[in-house]
Enzyme design. Structure first.
Site, PDB file in Angstrom:
ATOM      1  N   ASP A 229     -28.958 118.595  47.321  1.00 23.01           N
ATOM      2  CA  ASP A 229     -30.161 118.335  46.538  1.00 23.01           C
ATOM      3  C   ASP A 229     -29.921 118.543  45.044  1.00 23.01           C
ATOM      4  OD1 ASP A 229     -32.607 117.288  47.293  1.00 23.01           O
ATOM      5  OD2 ASP A 229     -33.665 119.160  46.916  1.00 23.01           O
ATOM      6  N   ASP A 666     -41.022 125.709  57.145  1.00 23.33           N
ATOM      7  CA  ASP A 666     -40.522 125.781  58.514  1.00 23.33           C
ATOM      8  C   ASP A 666     -41.612 126.236  59.480  1.00 23.33           C
ATOM      9  OD1 ASP A 666     -40.632 128.206  57.271  1.00 23.33           O
ATOM     10  OD2 ASP A 666     -38.603 128.840  57.748  1.00 23.33           O
TER      11      ASP A 666
END
Length: 963
Positions: A229, A666
């Site tokens: 990223d 998550d």
């Protein structure tokens, strides 16, 4: 029916035979759907909800008193060992747990003791200090509520054991449909995420990639994707070096059955490497591979300097060319030339990602999308190597030298777009992998979590492919950590959470998703519902798709604009086709991505011989086919789906993929799946499946806990609060998720309760009027029941008393430091809209020989999170000294009140001992600012108390007692 005293229901049969709901379901599931009264079949059997039928089928299964392992080996891949009175979930063999209900009984006993204790406390206030009594009873009521939320989900612990021999026999043995015995296992795409090569060393990431490439799973069914990223050339070239070294490392692991298959972890083991090794050539080849790995490490560690020198040379050359051009055009040599300081690749071209100089179109938040296949998809047939010679370090004549596909991915980033941090990067990988490999299952790992057990993927697939596995959205593995000090000062192992709470949740609807070490079902990530839970909302047919998403209102204009259906035919009367036509509006405008969805669903199905009734399975041998080759058009399509604008006006991040809007994406992602009716499974292997690193420094640990707690506060104030869960989520599962959002708020009461002993000692009062026998008996009862519960938790979870005590200590440390800060940040975001940003947790680099492995443990880094615990410690220490002096010099000493206050102050200081030890560092050096802030706060509180309640004097003696 005979012997049943439940309430009857009417209208099930025309004969009017009365039957209760449970008996009716038993007749439907096991009695052929016939009425017990008139013996005629029920007419409305087909109208019964499929979820109810599946539960009835599960309920009809007998609960054996013994496990017949021989019979079970033929039937199931998994054996489950469950608690007494456990609700049925899968078709796995069941076993009564050893505790036999003792744990639940103790919870009830402690709840009763708490009830009596709190009732007595409320009925016997301290009239001399009502304010002290009021604060203490408020905190105690909240602690009782918080304890109950934490204990209820622990009523049904589960242990599961897989049988890999059954998996191999069923999916990798020759049969009529698969005469060559090719692997019939479904494909797995492995995602590894990294964002900053400075905080996440490339060597750590490289070792993780090598452990994945060498995993024991069919090579042609595996694909590894690295998400960078940060778009750094350093990560790109490190991955290229890793792919090159893998050609030696992976065959070496396969030939000699190496464990673990992370070279740094393997060569760093302090044990006899010859144990269980019988090949004569092992020592020679190990020495050669070790020498090659040392050279590999040198190349990786020198990449930073190599890229800088190369870029400087190319930039200098470009500057000379520009000056030469300026001279040819008659310009002035003294005029400055503005050239961007580019980062150059080894082939002499500009790196399309992030440059070291952060120029426009080449910075961390502004760069192009990049996809590079470092290793192409392998052939379907094994490829054996050659004998050892000058080029080959080891003899590979009997070793399959194929390597799984390896892909570098860096999604496009542009200013003005919300890239959604890690969740956005994972969704980009989901789309790119769907086009390039389309594995029906996805394993995601952090860059510092490597595969420690090469059979881990096979163990996870035992759950996905077993009976009932089509209702499993993900298999979560526990996180295990290396590099933590032996005393585990700050409870970095989190064993209570991973071995107690998560194992208990496995007995409900399943464990939560914790961000790494998790195998997903791809269709579950796409936002679909489980097949048997929501047939009325739809599921994949043979070539038709129905979604359990909000059904939109389709206008005539939208029908005209909708793209072609997947099967190329349009039937206006078929709702499934209409839903299929709407897929691009939910998943984006990539036809390849949309076309991959039914393929992934089909490949993830169970075999027909284990598939439940009413749902289609896949025939055996249907996946024993070679994968299509990767071409330039496919890569180009994959690049298009990782563009920064692809998710506009789609469901990505809302209902599809990883969910956006929280720093703990998550937990939210797992919650959404459970809320749609999916189940999850906790896979605890005998040999750890994965291992990673954890921040052992006090400050880094507190910041990690702060991030988790802030995400929980965000969840509490969002639509993901378990109070708004659907009926598909079980009650105890809902309690567990509700506790996730509630636990940070306990910190406010915990801080007050930790200061109360000091206030009690300063004032000479106590939370009760006097230490009566009744109070002490109640206190002893709730303490004993707590200890017994802890002993049972230790027994059925396998943790140690040391682990449990460290968890208790850090619960108070985090509850007085990171958790209140998280509540404040969460409230600021909800009320004032202040966005929350966190820095990436630094990953520990591999220590060199001779370095202190735990050097980072003794580093003291200042953080405002340290102020509240230090203040609490100083207040309690000063209060103990003041109270002891006052009592000793008092003509009428009240030793009982002193004893009570000192005991609770000592309880607080014992829990904060690891925190105090961490502040001392290695040589007792503490940042001055820590004492300055804490001392000021302690003095202010003390002076404020003296001002409110000044001491009274006497001519005969110094009276320390406060009124």
């Amino acid at each position: 029916m005979k012997g049943c005293d439940e309430k009857d229901i009417e209208g099930k049969c025309e004969c009017g035979f009365k039957i209760c709901g449970d008996c009716y379901l038993d007749c439907v599931a096991t009695g052929g759907g016939h009425c017990p009264g008139c013996k005629e079949p029920y007419r409305d059997v087909n109208d019964v909800d499929d979820e109810v039928l599946s539960e009835a089928e599960d309920r009809a299964l007998p609960l054996p008193s013994k496990v017949d392992f021989k019979l079970d080996k033929r039937l199931s891949l998994v054996k489950s060992f469950k608690g007494q009175n456990h609700p049925p979930d899968f078709d796995h063999t069941r076993w009564l747990f050893e505790t036999k209900g003792t744990y639940g009984l103790l919870i009830i006993l402690r709840l009763v003791a708490l009830g009596f204790f709190l009732t007595w406390r409320i009925r016997h206030p301290n009239r001399d200090a009502m304010w002290l009594w009021g604060m203490s009873i408020t905190c105690e009521l909240w602690f009782a509520f918080s304890w109950l939320l934490d204990q209820l989900p622990k009523l049904c612990p589960v242990n599961r054991v897989t049988d890999l021999s059954v998996l191999k026999e069923r999916f990798e043995s020759p049969n009529l449909r698969n005469p060559k015995g090719r692997s019939d296992l479904p494909g797995i795409d492995v995602f590894v995420s990294t964002a900053d090569p400075e905080k996440e060393p490339p060597l750590v990431t490289a070792n993780t990639i090598l452990s994945i490439l060498a995993v024991d799973y069919p090579v042609e069914k595996l694909a590894c994707y690295l998400s960078d990223d940060g778009g750094a050339l350093l990560t790109f070239e490190a991955l290229a070096e890793t792919a090159s070294f893998a050609r030696v490392w992976v065959p070496f692991c396969r030939k000699h059955n190496i464990e673990p298959r992370n070279p740094e972890a393997y060569f760093g083991q302090k044990r006899d490497f010859l144990k269980n090794k019988v090949r004569l050539d092992f020592v020679r080849e190990r020495r050669r591979v070790k020498r090659e790995y040392d050279e590999f490490k040198v190349r990786i560690n020198s990449l930073t300097e190599s890229i800088r020198r190369r870029s400087d040379a190319y930039n200098a050359h470009e500057e000379l060319r520009a000056k030469k051009t300026q001279m040819e055009m008659g310009g002035n040599l003294s005029d400055p030339i503005k050239l961007p300081k580019a980062t150059w690749m080894s082939d002499g071209s500009h790196w399309p990602g992030t440059w070291a100089s952060a120029e426009p179109d080449h910075s961390k938040g502004d760069h192009a999308g990049i996809i590079q296949a470092m290793l192409a998809p392998p052939n379907a047939e094994p490829v054996y190597g050659a004998e050892a010679d000058g080029e080959n370090l080891i003899d590979m004549t009997e070793v399959d030298t194929r390597l799984p596909m390896l892909v570098y991915v860096s999604r496009e980033k542009r200013p003005g777009y919300d890239h959604n941090k890690k969740a956005g990067a994972m969704n980009a990988l989901v789309r790119a992998s769907a086009i390039m490999s389309n594995g029906p299952f996805i394993l995601n790992l952090d860059c510092d979590h490597y595969i420690y057990n090469s059979l881990a993927l096979r163990e996870g697939m035992c759950f996905m492919l077993d009976r009932g596995g089509d209702r499993i959205c993900y298999v979560q593995f526990p996180q295990r950590f290396e590099g933590i000090d032996p005393n585990d000062r700050y409870a970095n192992h989190n064993t209570v959470f991973f071995d107690v709470s998560m194992r208990a949740l496995d007995g409900l609807q399943g464990p939560m998703y914790v961000g790494t070490g998790c195998i997903f079902r791809r269709t579950a990530l796409y936002g679909f519902s489980p097949p048997r839970a929501t047939e009325h909302h739809g599921w994949f047919g043979t070539r038709k798709i129905k979604l359990f998403l909000r059904k939109p209102k389709v206008t005539k204009k939208e029908e005209d604009e909708i793209a072609l259906p997947i099967n190329g035919e349009h039937n206006d009367d078929d709702d499934a086709d209409i839903e299929s036509l709407l897929l691009p509006k939910r998943f984006g405008n990539s036809t390849s991505l949309v076309a991959s969805i039914p393929v992934a669903e089909y490949q993830g199905r169970l075999l027909q011989d284990v598939q439940g009734k009413g749902n289609q399975g896949r025939p055996a041998g249907s996946l024993a086919v070679p994968r299509e080759p990767l071409d330039a058009a496919t890569v180009a399509e994959a690049i298009s789906v990782i563009s920064c604008f692809y998710e506009d006006k789609t469901e990505w991040g809302k209902r599809v993929g990883w969910i956006y809007g929280s720093v703990t994406e998550d937990v939210v992602t797992g919650y959404r799946m459970h809320n749609r009716g999916w189940r999850s499974v906790y896979c605890v292997t005998k040999r750890d499946a994965f291992r990673g690193t954890a921040p052992i420094n006090l400050t880094d640990r507190l910041h990690q806990v702060l991030r988790w707690a802030t995400g929980s506060v965000e969840i509490f104030f969002s639509r993901n609060n378990a109070l708004f869960a659907t009926r598909r989520m079980k009650f105890l599962q809902r309690v567990a998720y509700f506790n996730v959002g509630m636990y940070p708020f306990t910190s406010m009461f915990l801080i007050v309760y930790c200061i109360l002993p000091a206030i009690s000692l300063f004032s000479g009062q106590f939370i009760v009027q006097a230490l009566s026998v009744t109070f002490l008996i109640f206190l002893l009862a709730i303490t004993i029941t707590l200890c017994l519960l802890a002993i049972l938790e230790i027994k059925w979870s396998g943790i140690t008393l040391h682990d449990w005590w460290r968890n208790e200590q850090f619960w108070l440390i985090g509850g007085t430091s990171a958790h209140p800060a998280a509540v404040l940040q969460g409230l600021l975001k909800v009320i004032a809209g202040v966005d929350i940003s966190f820095t990436l947790t630094s990953k520990s680099a591999t220590p060199e020989d001779g370095d202190d492995e735990f050097a980072d443990l003794y580093v003291v880094k200042w953080s405002f999170l340290m102020v509240p615990p230090i203040t609490i410690m100083m207040l309690n220490s000063i209060a103990i000294a003041v109270a002891v002096a006052r009592t000793m010099y008092s003509p009428f000493p009240e030793w009982s009140k002193l004893l009570g206050g000192v005991f609770f102050s000592f309880w607080v200081l014992c829990h904060l001992y690891p925190f105090a030890k961490g502040l001392m560092g290695r040589r007792g050096k503490v940042p001055t600012i820590v004492f300055v802030w804490s001392g000021l706060l302690s003095i202010i509180v003390s002076l404020l108390w003296v001002y409110i309640s000044p001491p009274s004097g006497s001519k005969d003696y110094m009276k320390f007692q406060f009124p």
